[in-house]
Design a protein around this motif. Structure first.
Motif, short mmCIF file in Angstrom:
data_model
loop_
_atom_site.label_atom_id
_atom_site.label_comp_id
_atom_site.label_asym_id
_atom_site.label_seq_id
_atom_site.Cartn_x
_atom_site.Cartn_y
_atom_site.Cartn_z
N PRO A 111 -30.78 -33.78 -15.44
CA PRO A 111 -30.11 -34.45 -16.56
C PRO A 111 -28.67 -34.85 -16.20
O PRO A 111 -27.96 -34.12 -15.55
CB PRO A 111 -30.13 -33.39 -17.67
CG PRO A 111 -31.26 -32.48 -17.30
CD PRO A 111 -31.30 -32.46 -15.81
N LYS A 112 -28.29 -36.05 -16.65
CA LYS A 112 -26.99 -36.61 -16.24
C LYS A 112 -25.82 -35.83 -16.83
O LYS A 112 -24.73 -35.87 -16.26
CB LYS A 112 -26.90 -38.08 -16.64
CG LYS A 112 -27.91 -38.96 -15.89
CD LYS A 112 -27.71 -38.91 -14.38
CE LYS A 112 -28.95 -39.35 -13.64
NZ LYS A 112 -29.46 -38.34 -12.71
N ILE A 113 -26.07 -35.13 -17.94
CA ILE A 113 -24.94 -34.37 -18.51
C ILE A 113 -24.48 -33.29 -17.54
O ILE A 113 -23.29 -32.96 -17.47
CB ILE A 113 -25.32 -33.77 -19.89
CG1 ILE A 113 -24.09 -33.13 -20.53
CG2 ILE A 113 -26.47 -32.80 -19.79
CD1 ILE A 113 -24.29 -32.61 -21.93
N ASN A 114 -25.41 -32.77 -16.73
CA ASN A 114 -25.03 -31.75 -15.73
C ASN A 114 -24.00 -32.32 -14.76
O ASN A 114 -23.00 -31.68 -14.43
CB ASN A 114 -26.23 -31.28 -14.91
CG ASN A 114 -27.35 -30.71 -15.75
OD1 ASN A 114 -27.21 -30.57 -16.95
ND2 ASN A 114 -28.46 -30.39 -15.11
N GLY A 165 -18.58 -33.15 -12.76
CA GLY A 165 -17.61 -34.12 -12.26
C GLY A 165 -16.25 -34.00 -12.91
O GLY A 165 -15.32 -34.73 -12.55
N MET A 166 -16.09 -33.10 -13.87
CA MET A 166 -14.78 -32.96 -14.53
C MET A 166 -13.74 -32.49 -13.52
O MET A 166 -13.99 -31.57 -12.74
CB MET A 166 -14.88 -31.97 -15.70
CG MET A 166 -15.61 -32.57 -16.91
SD MET A 166 -16.09 -31.32 -18.11
CE MET A 166 -14.51 -30.87 -18.78
N ARG A 167 -12.58 -33.14 -13.57
CA ARG A 167 -11.57 -32.88 -12.54
C ARG A 167 -11.21 -31.41 -12.40
O ARG A 167 -11.04 -30.89 -11.31
CB ARG A 167 -10.31 -33.68 -12.88
CG ARG A 167 -10.30 -35.05 -12.30
CD ARG A 167 -8.94 -35.45 -11.72
NE ARG A 167 -7.80 -34.81 -12.40
CZ ARG A 167 -6.89 -35.47 -13.09
NH1 ARG A 167 -6.95 -36.78 -13.18
NH2 ARG A 167 -5.87 -34.83 -13.65
N GLN A 215 -9.79 -18.80 -14.61
CA GLN A 215 -10.51 -17.97 -15.58
C GLN A 215 -11.70 -18.71 -16.20
O GLN A 215 -12.75 -18.12 -16.44
CB GLN A 215 -9.55 -17.48 -16.68
CG GLN A 215 -8.56 -16.44 -16.17
CD GLN A 215 -9.25 -15.22 -15.58
OE1 GLN A 215 -10.13 -14.63 -16.21
NE2 GLN A 215 -8.90 -14.86 -14.36
N GLY A 216 -11.54 -20.02 -16.42
CA GLY A 216 -12.64 -20.79 -17.00
C GLY A 216 -13.84 -20.81 -16.06
O GLY A 216 -14.99 -20.62 -16.48
N SER A 217 -13.57 -20.99 -14.78
CA SER A 217 -14.67 -21.05 -13.81
C SER A 217 -15.32 -19.68 -13.67
O SER A 217 -16.54 -19.58 -13.49
CB SER A 217 -14.15 -21.53 -12.46
OG SER A 217 -13.59 -22.81 -12.64
N LEU A 218 -14.51 -18.63 -13.74
CA LEU A 218 -15.09 -17.28 -13.65
C LEU A 218 -15.97 -17.01 -14.88
O LEU A 218 -16.98 -16.31 -14.79
CB LEU A 218 -13.99 -16.23 -13.52
CG LEU A 218 -13.24 -16.29 -12.18
CD1 LEU A 218 -12.11 -15.25 -12.15
CD2 LEU A 218 -14.18 -16.03 -11.00
N LEU A 276 -20.41 -25.75 -8.00
CA LEU A 276 -20.79 -26.88 -8.87
C LEU A 276 -22.30 -26.92 -9.12
O LEU A 276 -22.74 -27.45 -10.14
CB LEU A 276 -20.28 -28.20 -8.28
CG LEU A 276 -18.74 -28.33 -8.31
CD1 LEU A 276 -18.31 -29.62 -7.63
CD2 LEU A 276 -18.20 -28.27 -9.72
N VAL A 277 -23.08 -26.34 -8.22
CA VAL A 277 -24.52 -26.23 -8.46
C VAL A 277 -24.75 -25.20 -9.58
O VAL A 277 -25.56 -25.40 -10.49
CB VAL A 277 -25.26 -25.83 -7.16
CG1 VAL A 277 -26.74 -25.62 -7.42
CG2 VAL A 277 -25.06 -26.89 -6.09
#
Ligand SMILES: *Cc1c(COP(=O)(O)O)cnc(C)c1O
Length: 466
Positions: free
Chosen positions: A83-86, A91-93, A108-111, A307-308
């Protein structure tokens, strides 16, 4: 169709002095580089104008077949639509530009993303904890076996060097065991395609480190004796490893942890829709029960393919708790529908109820001489990717079909009708099938010659600057 003018190698399109870019005038002071760092010859780079470069690569990209081009029923691979939303979120900077060595306070957001994914995977598989580090299913297998080996070593139980693998297993299972320094012991399948418990009993003793299984197995059959198998292996002190490449049909129905598996890997690039093909990037998180998490090895210095992982989390959250339960049943329904609609023309060696994938053994009528390879090639003419062929090795003309849950009835019906048409062509004009493909940029390739005399680069002359 492609314009031949822009095909071939970018080097063949090169003309001295052509440029596709203009750089701002360099007004920095000039620094001399140490001679040891300089090239001896100028780099041989193609020199092309911008339209030529754009057309060259755009035309080549059109030669690719991907799940965005058409139906991709590649059994064992779970080639589901991405799905393209993924991709939009990956792709968000702020996600793209993080670095694994950034201060913790800035990521912290990525964690949160990785922690959420670990918890959800644990929930979906019935495990207690996950490591996201492994970068592929096979990498997960190696990681899982290292965990199992460390567990036995921690108990000074060092005679456990054997790994039991069913004869229907994916090739990576025995390969991973061998890479881990363990000895592979094959257990037979019965005629119905499931593990032979009598044969298994003869292989079990105090030298068994683990048994690796996937369920449903590679033939798409649910191993109904799984609880017995787990009991037998546990009783002799071995652990159960679940190859999660076939997790798709279980989603919403049951969990490897509840079947008694101790260690599992999940292929995010299969079950959880992240793109794959061409060797990566993938992700093969490994989940374990209870105290086994203390043996998580460092198989990767950072956090895996972040990112996966993010794409997989977006996919799971987009479906939500209720819809994800539909994945397994719909994948099974689609596969069963295709099987039932084609089994009069294609040989179905195993007739038992199958799950997300099933195996034909070529055309039912073998007298035409049309092989599975021919059928696979002819499918390309109609814009369908071929199924997995000549795997599993249990049948000579194996053709392994897995439609996944997210194809429309129209797509599936179109595939069925082409498969029926090819079976008819095999009767009426077999040469048409045997010489396929006819509509692709490259026609039938000589697989045997390619394997015996691989030419992996273009001959010198064609890369010379014109
Ligand atoms: C794809 C697959 C694997 C290996 O996974 P990779 O991500 O390709 O390394 C293992 N077992 C089965 C059954 C598979 O289908």
């Amino acid at each position: 169709m492609n314009n031949q003018l822009y095909s071939n190698l970018i080097f063949e399109l090169s003309r001295p002095g052509r440029m596709g870019s203009s750089l701002p005038k360099n007004d920095f002071p000039r620094h001399e580089m140490p001679v040891s760092l300089l090239r001896e010859h100028a780099a041989e780079l193609p020199e092309c104008d911008e339209p030529t470069v754009v057309r060259h690569y755009t035309n080549h990209s059109g030669n690719n077949f991907g799940v965005d081009n058409g139906f991709y029923p590649l059994g064992s691979c779970t080639m589901k639509y991405n799905p393209k939303i993924n991709d939009e979120i990956a792709g968000m900077r702020d996600f793209q530009n993080i670095h694994p060595l950034q201060p913790e306070s800035t990521v912290q957001g990525s964690l949160t993303v990785t922690t959420m994914l670990r918890k959800i995977l644990a929930n979906l598989t019935g495990m207690d904890d996950f490591t996201l580090k492994p970068c592929a299913g096979a990498h997960g297998e190696l990681t899982g076996l290292m965990i199992i080996r460390s567990y036995h070593e921690s108990r000074q139980d060092t005679k456990r060097t054997k790994v039991i693998v069913p004869d229907s297993a994916h090739g990576t299972n025995p390969a991973s065991a061998a890479v881990c320094g363990l000895e592979v012991v094959e257990v037979k399948s019965k005629d119905d395609g499931t593990v032979d418990l009598e044969d298994l009993a003869t292989k079990l003793d105090d030298t068994v480190a683990a048994m690796m299984m996937t369920n449903p197995n590679t033939l798409g059959l649910f191993e109904h004796d799984i609880v017995r198998i787990v009991e037998m292996v546990h009783r002799c002190g071995g652990l159960m490893y679940y190859d999660g490449a076939n997790l798709n049909p279980l989603l919403g129905v049951c969990r490897p942890g509840d079947m008694g598996f101790d260690v599992v890997h999940v292929n995010l690039h299969k079950t959880f829709s992240t793109p794959h093909g061409g060797g990566g990037p993938g992700s093969g998180p490994v989940g374990v029960r209870g105290p086994l998490s203390q043996f998580f090895p460092t198989v990767n210095p950072y956090h895996g393919n972040f990112l996966v992982e993010l794409r997989a989390l977006v996919y799971i959250l987009t479906l939500g708790r209720e819809n994800i339960k539909q994945v397994g049943p719909l994948a099974t329904l689609n596969a069963t529908y295709i099987k039932e609609r084609l089994k009069d023309l294609y040989e179905l060696p195993i007739t038992a109820l199958s799950k997300h994938e099933f195996v034909f053994n070529g055309l039912a009528d073998k007298s035409t001489g049309v092989t599975t390879m021919d059928v696979a090639k002819r499918l390309l003419d109609f814009g369908f990717h071929a199924p997995t062929i000549y795997f599993p090795l249990l049948f000579h003309e194996a053709m392994m079909i897995e439609p996944t849950e997210n194809e429309s009835l129209e797509t599936i019906d179109a595939f069925i009708s082409v498969m029926r048409q090819i079976a008819q062509e095999a009767q009426e004009q077999p040469e048409q099938v045997k010489s396929a493909p006819h509509n692709t940029p490259i026609k039938r390739v000589d697989d045997v010659l390619a394997a015996r005399q691989p030419i992996l680069k273009f001959p010198e002359s064609s890369t010379e600057m014109v």
